[in-house]
Design a protein around this motif. Sequence first.
Motif, PDB file in Angstrom:
ATOM      1  N   GLN A  33      -4.344  67.012  21.304  1.00  0.00           N
ATOM      2  CA  GLN A  33      -4.886  65.657  21.194  1.00  0.00           C
ATOM      3  C   GLN A  33      -4.405  64.731  22.306  1.00  0.00           C
ATOM      4  O   GLN A  33      -5.099  63.779  22.666  1.00  0.00           O
ATOM      5  CB  GLN A  33      -4.556  65.060  19.833  1.00  0.00           C
ATOM      6  CG  GLN A  33      -3.088  64.900  19.538  1.00  0.00           C
ATOM      7  CD  GLN A  33      -2.858  64.335  18.133  1.00  0.00           C
ATOM      8  OE1 GLN A  33      -3.809  63.961  17.437  1.00  0.00           O
ATOM      9  NE2 GLN A  33      -1.607  64.266  17.728  1.00  0.00           N
ATOM     10  N   SER A  34      -3.240  64.974  22.885  1.00  0.00           N
ATOM     11  CA  SER A  34      -2.749  64.121  23.967  1.00  0.00           C
ATOM     12  C   SER A  34      -3.473  64.459  25.267  1.00  0.00           C
ATOM     13  O   SER A  34      -3.588  65.620  25.644  1.00  0.00           O
ATOM     14  CB  SER A  34      -1.240  64.320  24.163  1.00  0.00           C
ATOM     15  OG  SER A  34      -0.530  64.006  22.985  1.00  0.00           O
ATOM     16  N   VAL A  35      -3.939  63.429  25.942  1.00  0.00           N
ATOM     17  CA  VAL A  35      -4.650  63.637  27.202  1.00  0.00           C
ATOM     18  C   VAL A  35      -3.699  64.157  28.277  1.00  0.00           C
ATOM     19  O   VAL A  35      -4.054  65.014  29.088  1.00  0.00           O
ATOM     20  CB  VAL A  35      -5.333  62.336  27.665  1.00  0.00           C
ATOM     21  CG1 VAL A  35      -5.994  62.516  29.032  1.00  0.00           C
ATOM     22  CG2 VAL A  35      -6.359  61.881  26.626  1.00  0.00           C
ATOM     23  N   GLU A  36      -2.488  63.636  28.296  1.00  0.00           N
ATOM     24  CA  GLU A  36      -1.480  64.052  29.267  1.00  0.00           C
ATOM     25  C   GLU A  36      -0.254  64.589  28.541  1.00  0.00           C
ATOM     26  O   GLU A  36       0.005  64.245  27.380  1.00  0.00           O
ATOM     27  CB  GLU A  36      -1.060  62.868  30.154  1.00  0.00           C
ATOM     28  CG  GLU A  36      -2.192  62.220  30.921  1.00  0.00           C
ATOM     29  CD  GLU A  36      -2.745  63.106  32.023  1.00  0.00           C
ATOM     30  OE1 GLU A  36      -2.023  64.049  32.432  1.00  0.00           O
ATOM     31  OE2 GLU A  36      -3.881  62.861  32.478  1.00  0.00           O
ATOM     32  N   GLY A 120      -6.943  66.037  25.053  1.00  0.00           N
ATOM     33  CA  GLY A 120      -7.756  64.945  24.535  1.00  0.00           C
ATOM     34  C   GLY A 120      -8.703  65.403  23.439  1.00  0.00           C
ATOM     35  O   GLY A 120      -9.625  64.689  23.069  1.00  0.00           O
ATOM     36  N   HIS A 121      -8.457  66.606  22.895  1.00  0.00           N
ATOM     37  CA  HIS A 121      -9.273  67.163  21.809  1.00  0.00           C
ATOM     38  C   HIS A 121      -8.379  67.396  20.595  1.00  0.00           C
ATOM     39  O   HIS A 121      -7.342  68.048  20.700  1.00  0.00           O
ATOM     40  CB  HIS A 121      -9.929  68.468  22.237  1.00  0.00           C
ATOM     41  CG  HIS A 121     -10.987  68.307  23.276  1.00  0.00           C
ATOM     42  ND1 HIS A 121     -12.310  68.618  23.063  1.00  0.00           N
ATOM     43  CD2 HIS A 121     -10.908  67.835  24.556  1.00  0.00           C
ATOM     44  CE1 HIS A 121     -13.003  68.363  24.158  1.00  0.00           C
ATOM     45  NE2 HIS A 121     -12.172  67.896  25.084  1.00  0.00           N
ATOM     46  N   ARG A 122      -8.813  66.875  19.468  1.00  0.00           N
ATOM     47  CA  ARG A 122      -7.998  66.894  18.251  1.00  0.00           C
ATOM     48  C   ARG A 122      -8.574  67.864  17.223  1.00  0.00           C
ATOM     49  O   ARG A 122      -9.772  67.858  16.966  1.00  0.00           O
ATOM     50  CB  ARG A 122      -7.941  65.484  17.662  1.00  0.00           C
ATOM     51  CG  ARG A 122      -7.128  65.329  16.383  1.00  0.00           C
ATOM     52  CD  ARG A 122      -7.086  63.866  15.963  1.00  0.00           C
ATOM     53  NE  ARG A 122      -8.397  63.355  15.590  1.00  0.00           N
ATOM     54  CZ  ARG A 122      -8.908  63.399  14.353  1.00  0.00           C
ATOM     55  NH1 ARG A 122      -8.192  63.943  13.359  1.00  0.00           N
ATOM     56  NH2 ARG A 122     -10.096  62.904  14.090  1.00  0.00           N
ATOM     57  N   PHE A 123      -7.711  68.704  16.658  1.00  0.00           N
ATOM     58  CA  PHE A 123      -8.127  69.554  15.543  1.00  0.00           C
ATOM     59  C   PHE A 123      -8.370  68.676  14.320  1.00  0.00           C
ATOM     60  O   PHE A 123      -7.544  67.826  13.975  1.00  0.00           O
ATOM     61  CB  PHE A 123      -7.047  70.594  15.228  1.00  0.00           C
ATOM     62  CG  PHE A 123      -7.256  71.309  13.922  1.00  0.00           C
ATOM     63  CD1 PHE A 123      -8.165  72.349  13.833  1.00  0.00           C
ATOM     64  CD2 PHE A 123      -6.579  70.913  12.778  1.00  0.00           C
ATOM     65  CE1 PHE A 123      -8.377  73.010  12.622  1.00  0.00           C
ATOM     66  CE2 PHE A 123      -6.769  71.564  11.570  1.00  0.00           C
ATOM     67  CZ  PHE A 123      -7.683  72.610  11.492  1.00  0.00           C
ATOM     68  N   THR A 136     -13.470  72.590  13.209  1.00  0.00           N
ATOM     69  CA  THR A 136     -14.001  71.304  13.655  1.00  0.00           C
ATOM     70  C   THR A 136     -12.967  70.613  14.519  1.00  0.00           C
ATOM     71  O   THR A 136     -11.799  70.526  14.151  1.00  0.00           O
ATOM     72  CB  THR A 136     -14.362  70.400  12.465  1.00  0.00           C
ATOM     73  OG1 THR A 136     -15.347  71.056  11.668  1.00  0.00           O
ATOM     74  CG2 THR A 136     -14.922  69.064  12.946  1.00  0.00           C
ATOM     75  N   ALA A 137     -13.390  70.160  15.680  1.00  0.00           N
ATOM     76  CA  ALA A 137     -12.522  69.435  16.603  1.00  0.00           C
ATOM     77  C   ALA A 137     -13.209  68.142  17.013  1.00  0.00           C
ATOM     78  O   ALA A 137     -14.431  67.984  16.867  1.00  0.00           O
ATOM     79  CB  ALA A 137     -12.216  70.280  17.835  1.00  0.00           C
ATOM     80  N   GLU A 138     -12.427  67.216  17.517  1.00  0.00           N
ATOM     81  CA  GLU A 138     -12.957  65.943  17.999  1.00  0.00           C
ATOM     82  C   GLU A 138     -12.498  65.721  19.432  1.00  0.00           C
ATOM     83  O   GLU A 138     -11.305  65.754  19.720  1.00  0.00           O
ATOM     84  CB  GLU A 138     -12.491  64.782  17.127  1.00  0.00           C
ATOM     85  CG  GLU A 138     -13.080  63.441  17.545  1.00  0.00           C
ATOM     86  CD  GLU A 138     -12.608  62.314  16.646  1.00  0.00           C
ATOM     87  OE1 GLU A 138     -13.425  61.427  16.341  1.00  0.00           O
ATOM     88  OE2 GLU A 138     -11.417  62.321  16.244  1.00  0.00           O
ATOM     89  N   GLY A 139     -13.439  65.551  20.328  1.00  0.00           N
ATOM     90  CA  GLY A 139     -13.143  65.301  21.720  1.00  0.00           C
ATOM     91  C   GLY A 139     -13.649  63.943  22.165  1.00  0.00           C
ATOM     92  O   GLY A 139     -14.096  63.139  21.332  1.00  0.00           O
ATOM     93  N   TYR A 144     -17.234  68.358  17.218  1.00  0.00           N
ATOM     94  CA  TYR A 144     -17.993  69.575  17.488  1.00  0.00           C
ATOM     95  C   TYR A 144     -17.309  70.717  16.743  1.00  0.00           C
ATOM     96  O   TYR A 144     -16.200  70.551  16.196  1.00  0.00           O
ATOM     97  CB  TYR A 144     -18.071  69.861  18.986  1.00  0.00           C
ATOM     98  CG  TYR A 144     -16.724  70.096  19.665  1.00  0.00           C
ATOM     99  CD1 TYR A 144     -16.221  71.397  19.842  1.00  0.00           C
ATOM    100  CD2 TYR A 144     -15.947  69.038  20.119  1.00  0.00           C
ATOM    101  CE1 TYR A 144     -15.010  71.626  20.464  1.00  0.00           C
ATOM    102  CE2 TYR A 144     -14.733  69.249  20.745  1.00  0.00           C
ATOM    103  CZ  TYR A 144     -14.269  70.534  20.913  1.00  0.00           C
ATOM    104  OH  TYR A 144     -13.052  70.753  21.526  1.00  0.00           O
ATOM    105  N   THR A 145     -17.952  71.878  16.699  1.00  0.00           N
ATOM    106  CA  THR A 145     -17.388  73.012  15.980  1.00  0.00           C
ATOM    107  C   THR A 145     -17.205  74.206  16.905  1.00  0.00           C
ATOM    108  O   THR A 145     -17.881  74.349  17.921  1.00  0.00           O
ATOM    109  CB  THR A 145     -18.277  73.433  14.792  1.00  0.00           C
ATOM    110  OG1 THR A 145     -19.570  73.779  15.268  1.00  0.00           O
ATOM    111  CG2 THR A 145     -18.385  72.303  13.770  1.00  0.00           C
TER     112      THR A 145
END
Length: 510
Positions: A33-36, A120-123, A136-139, A144-145
Amino acid sequence: MERRVVIAGGGPVGMWLACELRLAGVPTVVLEQSVEISPHSRALTVHPRTVETFALRGAHRQMLAEGGQLPSGHFAVLDERLEFDALDTDFKFTLTIPQARTTALLQERAIADGADVRRGHRFVGFVEEDGGLVVTAEGPEGEYTLGADYLVGCDGTRSTVRKSAGIEFVGTSFTALGALGDVRLADPPDSPVISRWSLEGTFMCVRLPDGNHRIAVHSPEDLRTDWPGDFTLEELRDRIQRIAGTDYGMHSPAWLSRYSNASRIASTYRKGRVLVAGDAAHQHMPAGGVGLNVGVQDAMNLGWKLAATFNGWAPESLLDSYHEERHPVGVELLEQSQAQTALFMDFTLQGGELRSFLARLIAERPQLKAGLTERLSGLHVRYAAPPGAHPLTGCRAPNLRLQDDQDLFSLLEPGRYVLIDFARVPGFDVRALDLGDAADRLARYRPQRPVPEPRAEWRQLSAALVRPDGCVAWASDETEADALVRETGLAAAAIAAPTPAASPAITTAH
């Protein structure tokens, strides 16, 4: 549904697992989830066994080039230091390197090996469907799945994966706190590492590569069950002044943080197609900096087993051995962390006497000191072996010098089993054996002549099979060639079809 493994969490544990999976050709997606990469590194130390773990894949060289080397460690900040010079390892030191840099190096390796690292993508969650998982993830562009064969939670103590799978996190809430600060010191101590305990508290100060100093502190006011809010530079300065008589001219904090001794462990490390590793599997006071180290070793144990199962040559039951082998290590980790917490946070006269007594006892009892040193280094871990197995079964294999120009760790770099013929039995040559389906899953090695072995427990071995994670799967001191051929064949058969009933001699080694 596309076949892959999804890893939630892109810290050192998740990245090392991705490296291991990609080594075996497993399609791997890492969701972070962290971009950096966070510049704040709670972990600074890589213990000898973890350096060995990286060395098993040739991933240690840049770390050694950048990190510092401490030739000793401590247990509960006792005055008696634990020296690493007697350890049976090539790496007789704790490597000091910020977690952020460790993560960056492992991420570079994972990406170079073909891992799909999505920062930058979260489970978000998962459901089981058609013999697999839909994750399912969130970017940045929304949800999206992803189809997945397996999902691994390397997403920390608050693991969303663990919660989504309904895996219990069993243990106790905190009764004590600690705090740390990465600060500049106008008048730093001469030594790169110092520590002190007194009735006013205990602290440790470590020089960092970026010019800051890491100061960790525990004081009597930290014995509490409520959270007092953000840690401040004024608090840190006041505590160090009370304990050390100086604040070393601290200023310009880069990071200030609190932590606790909450002690919890996942009830199971595997639930169907979902697994957990690292802080998602165990939470504890960061005494001795063991968290990152045990987490990376979780990933090493899991990686080759998950790859073997995914690639179809090992049964699902192989994954059960991940929990069977690593859960006891997690239980011991919590026990050791709480024991150290009790010792360095008893700010009473009796606590001081206990510390003095234990330090003197450690100094006077070489065997006790050696045992503590091995535990601190991570070299003591041994997995359970079945009845009748050779005493070395389940043990970590040291980096054996098999010939002047060949060592064991180099043979293990491709991530396969290694079958060693020590050239001590006339009429036996492992290279001439028909090993069937197992032949593609292992490397065979036989030196030109028997090599003098300084370790008594290895000196009489005729042959040994070492797992991809550097642990002994099978060993024999058989001196008759025909009998040794039969034993070696059984060991190879268990690789070809590693089931619990494959061979009594290597039942749990897989």
